[in-house]
Design a protein around this motif. Structure first.
Motif, PDB file in Angstrom:
ATOM      1  N   GLY A  80       0.807  -1.221   0.000  1.00 36.99           N
ATOM      2  CA  GLY A  80       0.000   0.000   0.000  1.00 36.99           C
ATOM      3  C   GLY A  80       0.836   1.265   0.000  1.00 36.99           C
ATOM      4  O   GLY A  80       0.334   2.336  -0.263  1.00 36.99           O
ATOM      5  N   SER A  81       2.135   1.127   0.290  1.00 37.11           N
ATOM      6  CA  SER A  81       2.915   2.350   0.468  1.00 37.11           C
ATOM      7  C   SER A  81       3.173   3.019  -0.871  1.00 37.11           C
ATOM      8  O   SER A  81       3.207   2.384  -1.923  1.00 37.11           O
ATOM      9  N   ARG A  82       3.358   4.319  -0.796  1.00 41.91           N
ATOM     10  CA  ARG A  82       3.503   5.107  -2.003  1.00 41.91           C
ATOM     11  C   ARG A  82       4.792   4.783  -2.743  1.00 41.91           C
ATOM     12  O   ARG A  82       4.908   5.030  -3.931  1.00 41.91           O
ATOM     13  N   SER A  83       5.795   4.245  -2.046  1.00 39.03           N
ATOM     14  CA  SER A  83       7.065   4.021  -2.712  1.00 39.03           C
ATOM     15  C   SER A  83       7.146   2.644  -3.372  1.00 39.03           C
ATOM     16  O   SER A  83       8.173   2.283  -3.925  1.00 39.03           O
ATOM     17  N   PHE A  84       6.030   1.910  -3.323  1.00 34.51           N
ATOM     18  CA  PHE A  84       6.049   0.570  -3.904  1.00 34.51           C
ATOM     19  C   PHE A  84       6.416   0.590  -5.389  1.00 34.51           C
ATOM     20  O   PHE A  84       7.271  -0.167  -5.846  1.00 34.51           O
ATOM     21  N   PHE A  85       5.824   1.508  -6.122  1.00 33.81           N
ATOM     22  CA  PHE A  85       6.094   1.578  -7.560  1.00 33.81           C
ATOM     23  C   PHE A  85       7.517   2.032  -7.835  1.00 33.81           C
ATOM     24  O   PHE A  85       8.159   1.596  -8.778  1.00 33.81           O
ATOM     25  N   CYS A  86       7.977   2.914  -6.956  1.00 34.37           N
ATOM     26  CA  CYS A  86       9.340   3.397  -7.103  1.00 34.37           C
ATOM     27  C   CYS A  86      10.328   2.258  -6.886  1.00 34.37           C
ATOM     28  O   CYS A  86      11.282   2.075  -7.658  1.00 34.37           O
ATOM     29  N   LEU A  87      10.064   1.453  -5.870  1.00 33.44           N
ATOM     30  CA  LEU A  87      10.938   0.314  -5.583  1.00 33.44           C
ATOM     31  C   LEU A  87      10.908  -0.666  -6.749  1.00 33.44           C
ATOM     32  O   LEU A  87      11.948  -1.150  -7.210  1.00 33.44           O
ATOM     33  N   ALA A  88       9.708  -0.926  -7.274  1.00 31.17           N
ATOM     34  CA  ALA A  88       9.574  -1.820  -8.419  1.00 31.17           C
ATOM     35  C   ALA A  88      10.353  -1.260  -9.610  1.00 31.17           C
ATOM     36  O   ALA A  88      11.060  -1.992 -10.323  1.00 31.17           O
ATOM     37  N   GLY A  89      10.249   0.058  -9.813  1.00 31.58           N
ATOM     38  CA  GLY A  89      10.965   0.705 -10.912  1.00 31.58           C
ATOM     39  C   GLY A  89      12.464   0.562 -10.752  1.00 31.58           C
ATOM     40  O   GLY A  89      13.188   0.240 -11.710  1.00 31.58           O
ATOM     41  N   LEU A  90      12.944   0.767  -9.522  1.00 36.36           N
ATOM     42  CA  LEU A  90      14.384   0.656  -9.259  1.00 36.36           C
ATOM     43  C   LEU A  90      14.875  -0.767  -9.515  1.00 36.36           C
ATOM     44  O   LEU A  90      15.915  -0.976 -10.158  1.00 36.36           O
ATOM     45  N   MET A  91      14.116  -1.738  -9.049  1.00 39.52           N
ATOM     46  CA  MET A  91      14.486  -3.153  -9.248  1.00 39.52           C
ATOM     47  C   MET A  91      14.584  -3.469 -10.739  1.00 39.52           C
ATOM     48  O   MET A  91      15.542  -4.078 -11.206  1.00 39.52           O
ATOM     49  N   THR A  92      13.571  -3.043 -11.487  1.00 41.95           N
ATOM     50  CA  THR A  92      13.571  -3.286 -12.925  1.00 41.95           C
ATOM     51  C   THR A  92      14.810  -2.670 -13.561  1.00 41.95           C
ATOM     52  O   THR A  92      15.496  -3.308 -14.367  1.00 41.95           O
ATOM     53  N   LEU A  93      15.087  -1.437 -13.170  1.00 36.78           N
ATOM     54  CA  LEU A  93      16.230  -0.727 -13.722  1.00 36.78           C
ATOM     55  C   LEU A  93      17.536  -1.458 -13.404  1.00 36.78           C
ATOM     56  O   LEU A  93      18.404  -1.617 -14.273  1.00 36.78           O
ATOM     57  N   LEU A  94      17.649  -1.925 -12.158  1.00 32.21           N
ATOM     58  CA  LEU A  94      18.864  -2.634 -11.761  1.00 32.21           C
ATOM     59  C   LEU A  94      19.041  -3.910 -12.580  1.00 32.21           C
ATOM     60  O   LEU A  94      20.137  -4.219 -13.059  1.00 32.21           O
ATOM     61  N   ILE A  95      17.958  -4.639 -12.770  1.00 29.77           N
ATOM     62  CA  ILE A  95      18.048  -5.898 -13.517  1.00 29.77           C
ATOM     63  C   ILE A  95      18.415  -5.628 -14.971  1.00 29.77           C
ATOM     64  O   ILE A  95      19.341  -6.224 -15.529  1.00 29.77           O
ATOM     65  N   LEU A  96      17.695  -4.685 -15.603  1.00 28.84           N
ATOM     66  CA  LEU A  96      17.969  -4.355 -17.005  1.00 28.84           C
ATOM     67  C   LEU A  96      19.409  -3.874 -17.188  1.00 28.84           C
ATOM     68  O   LEU A  96      20.101  -4.274 -18.137  1.00 28.84           O
ATOM     69  N   SER A  97      19.870  -3.025 -16.248  1.00 30.72           N
ATOM     70  CA  SER A  97      21.231  -2.498 -16.355  1.00 30.72           C
ATOM     71  C   SER A  97      22.258  -3.610 -16.224  1.00 30.72           C
ATOM     72  O   SER A  97      23.268  -3.632 -16.941  1.00 30.72           O
ATOM     73  N   SER A  98      21.992  -4.539 -15.307  1.00 26.98           N
ATOM     74  CA  SER A  98      22.923  -5.649 -15.119  1.00 26.98           C
ATOM     75  C   SER A  98      23.037  -6.482 -16.385  1.00 26.98           C
ATOM     76  O   SER A  98      24.109  -6.968 -16.736  1.00 26.98           O
ATOM     77  N   ILE A  99      21.916  -6.637 -17.078  1.00 28.47           N
ATOM     78  CA  ILE A  99      21.944  -7.397 -18.331  1.00 28.47           C
ATOM     79  C   ILE A  99      22.681  -6.600 -19.406  1.00 28.47           C
ATOM     80  O   ILE A  99      23.517  -7.128 -20.134  1.00 28.47           O
ATOM     81  N   ALA A 100      22.387  -5.306 -19.456  1.00 31.95           N
ATOM     82  CA  ALA A 100      22.918  -4.478 -20.544  1.00 31.95           C
ATOM     83  C   ALA A 100      24.428  -4.270 -20.448  1.00 31.95           C
ATOM     84  O   ALA A 100      25.102  -4.162 -21.462  1.00 31.95           O
ATOM     85  N   SER A 101      24.938  -4.168 -19.222  1.00 34.93           N
ATOM     86  CA  SER A 101      26.348  -3.823 -19.095  1.00 34.93           C
ATOM     87  C   SER A 101      27.037  -4.681 -18.041  1.00 34.93           C
ATOM     88  O   SER A 101      26.645  -4.675 -16.878  1.00 34.93           O
ATOM     89  N   PRO A 102      28.059  -5.413 -18.451  1.00 30.51           N
ATOM     90  CA  PRO A 102      28.791  -6.235 -17.477  1.00 30.51           C
ATOM     91  C   PRO A 102      29.535  -5.363 -16.458  1.00 30.51           C
ATOM     92  O   PRO A 102      29.715  -5.771 -15.311  1.00 30.51           O
ATOM     93  N   ASP A 103      29.927  -4.164 -16.868  1.00 34.23           N
ATOM     94  CA  ASP A 103      30.615  -3.273 -15.934  1.00 34.23           C
ATOM     95  C   ASP A 103      29.703  -2.823 -14.809  1.00 34.23           C
ATOM     96  O   ASP A 103      30.149  -2.463 -13.738  1.00 34.23           O
ATOM     97  N   PHE A 104      28.390  -2.807 -15.104  1.00 33.37           N
ATOM     98  CA  PHE A 104      27.441  -2.301 -14.120  1.00 33.37           C
ATOM     99  C   PHE A 104      27.398  -3.191 -12.881  1.00 33.37           C
ATOM    100  O   PHE A 104      27.350  -2.718 -11.765  1.00 33.37           O
ATOM    101  N   ARG A 105      27.446  -4.532 -13.122  1.00 39.25           N
ATOM    102  CA  ARG A 105      27.189  -5.424 -12.002  1.00 39.25           C
ATOM    103  C   ARG A 105      28.436  -5.754 -11.182  1.00 39.25           C
ATOM    104  O   ARG A 105      28.464  -6.751 -10.479  1.00 39.25           O
ATOM    105  N   THR A 106      29.468  -4.914 -11.262  1.00 36.41           N
ATOM    106  CA  THR A 106      30.644  -5.153 -10.423  1.00 36.41           C
ATOM    107  C   THR A 106      30.471  -4.484  -9.068  1.00 36.41           C
ATOM    108  O   THR A 106      29.702  -3.529  -8.924  1.00 36.41           O
ATOM    109  N   LEU A 107      31.195  -5.031  -8.072  1.00 36.60           N
ATOM    110  CA  LEU A 107      31.129  -4.478  -6.723  1.00 36.60           C
ATOM    111  C   LEU A 107      31.595  -3.021  -6.719  1.00 36.60           C
ATOM    112  O   LEU A 107      30.993  -2.153  -6.092  1.00 36.60           O
TER     113      LEU A 107
END
Lengths: 507, 334
Positions: free
Chosen positions: B10-37
């Motif tokens: 119900g919280s207002r940031s739910f969509f934001c969190l979902a958006g961030l997760m999607t972005l993180l996953i897509l970025s990790s796929i798109a760029s190997p440099d992205f997913r480094t520590l």
């Protein structure tokens, strides 16, 4: 007479309440059909369905033999159903003519607004209403309430409607203005226009009505001719039970004077020289018309508006220094205000936070909130006040009016005040919730709380109060004690209108 | 447990969190440099300043107000403190000095908005210019370099893998979260933002609420300004300019309503990280910097649109509440 507007089986849902439950309604040309019922009975909802402002979930509306599917009030207006609302829809900073032709201004050849033509037509319209004293180039803000009302009617007429719906048009008018309004309605009637008249003022019915439809809790009870029923019968049909059961008062013990005002005046001159007092264990009503200064008095006492002169005493101690709601709450005063959506509730916030809005500081004086304890307290209040909601976490805007009002009451009573001001405590809520609130007020009086109740519903003031102050034009004009000869609707009603005997005109 | 799940959904940031997760996953796929520590730590470090500056702003926006002076205030405090360091004031004294100046700027904003009654937008925009002018005077047009190492460590140092600046950001967020969620003052901020008139009728101390929100905002700007200076190992009058509106974006993308009364710092954490991640992945993918602002703008519009659509959804009668009508709930037991 031909039927011009018919509604079959209209149902309308709002979150948490069925506002209309398959209601039938019909209107003939040239008649005034009164819609009557208590607050929350569905009068305004039905009229809004008829004119397209609400889209009903079920049912159909037939207008001049055609089934209508209005999507908006604009649709209905173009077909010939106009409305004069309880709240004005005029733009205060435009002039009369601009308001009447708002959004459909006449254009000159160059595509500019044709002020001259609009003013001419507006003048002609107002003349048909015998209101040519209204200057069409005057800014609406500067007109009196009654004049604004006339402009509203002129605006409705400019659409050349077959049906006009009046929603509580007399609520803000004086007796003289009411008379001239009724004259206009008689004229419209004679011109064959069908009129739906929403009201709960019994005394008006015989003066203008032809038929009455009684609504209760969203259901149609009956449609009767104006002379078929006595007013007692009508009241019983509206309320659905004996009045004496609705307003139950227990034996109560009067204590010392809790709240006392001496020559209280506000700065705007809407409260003049008011002397009232309320004892512990007493319910004191303030009766008066809209605009008589009742709400202003309550706001003055509670510290919302500044006091210009006069004094305020609480339990015998005179109040000095800063006078704010914050301070009044410290003196154990609470106020259930008139407009719960604007002043009573934070609609976006949960039920729980609203219940705790005042008492949070009392339960957690060190300013750190223990959420578990808080939700526990709120849960208890939900149960105690029977707030119909599956949990206390949902926002208040999803509740029905009656339940919202219960949240407001819980908010104040959780702070355990000794003096409580109720301003229109039952406005716009259903009968069941009303009775619960009356029972609660009765119980509070038994517990020795001092209660000041403001209401524009005379039966309610008379039913609940031990004493009634009648307010007219900013001053207290009379005080009636329960059991005395003038403690009845006729006498108090006349005092409210500022007249001693009888009515000022016969329409 | 069910309650917590409900709160998150119900919280207002739910969509934001979902958006961030999607972005993180897509970025990790798109760029190997992205997913480094290393890159994750870079993102964390970059997001920290923005986050600190936005945290206090969240409180102001919840009251239904606005503070456009955050960037200028942070730069001003950075400049003043750099001057103090130059004349030999010990590093330990710098934080209290910064917070004090921040509190003063916040009090000015609070005074203009709640006592004088100016619209927050106008008042804080004016403060923005006043404060900026003061930074220019303080710096006299110059740039200060070479601050003591004890000071720059806060901006550039690491504790294990974690940048010091991120640890401080966490502390600021936790303090703000505690103030907003667990104190009566925090509740007053929500109540005031949701309905100012009702709050007054409910005996909320309006001045305390509004002053407090603006002071919290400027004090978090002070912390952000100090860290910015420490990280750059330099101070100049214009260094806060970019943050003026970026902070507002972080708060709003994080699900806090500009109308007030809704949202919170947890959303702002997500918002600040999201905005940082977008820039980071665009750099890694080699998207020219000339095209980047447009993308950022697009993302902000999308996030706010999704958010307001989700809000409109629960305004209408849902199926659930229709069913409610059929079975009366009166007298039902908890």
């Amino acid at each position: 007479m031909d039927t011009i507007l018919t509604a079959h089986g209209i149902s309308k849902l709002f979150p948490g309440v069925k506002a209309l439950d398959s209601v039938d309604f019909d209107l003939r040309a040239g008649e005034v059909h009164i819609l009557v019922g208590e607050n929350g009975a569905g009068k305004s909802t039905l009229s809004k369905c008829l004119l397209g402002a609400y889209i009903p979930e079920e049912g159909e509306i037939v207008f001049q033999g055609e089934t209508m599917h209005f999507q908006s009030a604009r649709d209905a207006l173009e077909k010939g159903i106009a409305a004069v609302y309880q709240e004005f829809t005029l733009v205060p900073y435009l002039n009369v003519a601009q308001n009447i032709f708002l959004n459909r201004e006449y254009k000159t050849k160059l595509g500019l607004t044709d002020h001259k033509r609009m003013e001419q037509e507006a003048r002609a319209l107002l003349k048909t209403l015998n209101c040519d004293y209204i200057n069409v180039t005057q800014m609406v803000k500067k007109l009196s309430v009654a004049q604004q009302q006339m402009v509203e009617i002129a605006k409705a007429l400019s659409f050349r409607p077959r049906v006009i719906i009046f929603d509580e048009p007399t609520a803000t008018l004086s007796e003289r203005e009411i008379c001239s309004l009724f004259e206009q309605i008689h004229k419209l009637k004679a011109a064959g226009i069908g009129i739906v008249y929403v009201s709960h003022r019994m005394q008006e019915f015989a003066r203008i009505g032809d038929r009455i439809t009684i609504l209760r809790d969203g259901k149609k009870i009956a449609t009767v001719g104006i002379y078929e029923k006595t007013s007692e019968q009508l009241v019983n049909m509206m309320v659905g039970r004996d009045i004496s059961q609705v307003y139950h008062r227990s034996e109560n013990q009067r204590g010392g004077i809790a709240l006392k005002t001496t020559a209280l005046c506000d700065k705007a001159g809407r409260v003049k020289n008011v002397n009232i007092h309320v004892r512990h264990g007493e319910i004191v009503g303030v009766a008066g018309l809209v605009g008589a200064g009742r709400t202003e008095l309550a706001k003055l006492i509670f510290g919302i508006d500044p006091i210009a002169s006069g004094t305020l005493e609480i339990d015998g101690k005179q109040l000095t220094g800063k006078h704010t709601p914050l301070r009044m709450v410290k003196y154990n005063v609470g106020m259930v205000c008139e407009d719960r959506k604007r002043q009573g509730l934070a609609l976006k916030d949960s039920i729980a936070w609203n219940i705790m809005a005042v008492s949070l500081r009392r339960y957690f004086p060190r300013q750190f909130i223990n959420h578990k304890k808080m939700y526990g307290i709120c849960g208890e209040y939900r149960k105690k006040f029977r707030i119909a909601s599956p949990d206390i976490y949902r926002p208040c805007r999803l509740l029905s009016g009656g339940n919202q009002q219960k949240v407001v009451l819980a908010k104040w009573l959780s702070n355990n005040p000794e003096i409580i001001i109720f301003d229109e405590p039952t406005r716009g809520i259903d009968v069941g919730a009303k009775m619960e609130i009356y029972a609660l007020m009765d119980q509070l009086a038994v517990e020795g709380k001092a209660i000041l109740m403001i209401s524009s519903e005379l039966p309610e003031v008379i039913g609940m109060s031990d004493r009634i102050y009648v307010m007219y034009n900013g001053s207290i004009v009379n005080e009636c004690v329960r059991g005395s000869g003038d403690f009845n609707a006729e006498a108090i009603g006349a005092m409210m209108l500022g007249i001693k005997e009888g009515s000022c005109c016969e329409c | 447990m069910n309650y917590i799940a409900k709160q998150i959904r119900g919280s207002r940031s739910f969509f934001c969190l979902a958006g961030l997760m999607t972005l993180l996953i897509l970025s990790s796929i798109a760029s190997p440099d992205f997913r480094t520590l290393d890159n994750m730590i870079t993102i964390l470090r970059q997001a920290s300043t923005l986050l600190i500056l936005s945290t206090g702003l969240t409180a102001v926006i919840i009251t239904g107000g606005m503070d456009l002076s955050v960037g200028a205030t942070s730069a001003f405090i950075g400049c003043v403190c750099a001057q103090f360091l130059k004349i030999g004031v010990p590093v330990a004294a710098i934080l209290p000095i910064g917070l004090l100046i921040g509190a003063a700027v916040g009090a000015l904003n609070g005074f203009l908005v709640s006592v004088v009654g100016l619209p927050a937008f106008v008042a804080t925009y004016a403060t923005n210019w006043v404060v900026k002018g003061m930074s220019i005077i303080v710096m006299n047009g110059a740039v200060i370099f070479g601050l003591p190492e004890g000071f720059t460590w806060f901006g550039t140092g690491y504790i294990g893998y974690i940048p010091v600046i991120s640890v401080i950001a966490l502390i600021v967020v936790v303090i703000a979260y505690f103030l907003l969620q667990k104190t009566t003052w925090g509740r007053d901020i929500y109540a005031y933002g949701s309905n100012a008139e009702a709050a007054r009728y409910s005996a909320v101390n309006v001045y305390k609420t509004v002053f407090g929100a603006f002071m919290l905002c400027s004090m978090s700007a002070a912390v952000g300004g100090l860290l910015m200076t420490a990280r750059l190992n330099a101070a100049e009058a214009a260094m806060g300019d970019a943050y003026g509106l970026q902070t507002v974006a972080a708060v709003v993308v994080g699900g806090t309503s500009m109308l007030g009364g809704e949202g919170g710092v947890s959303g702002t954490v997500i918002g600040a990280i999201l905005l940082t991640v977008i820039v980071n992945i665009m750099n890694l993918l080699g998207i020219p910097s000339s095209a980047q602002p447009m993308v950022v703008g697009g993302v902000i519009i999308t996030m706010v649109l999704v958010d307001s659509a989700s809000r409109r959804r629960d305004e209408t009668v849902s199926k659930k509440s229709r069913n409610l009508l059929k079975t009366p709930q009166k007298g039902e037991v908890v």
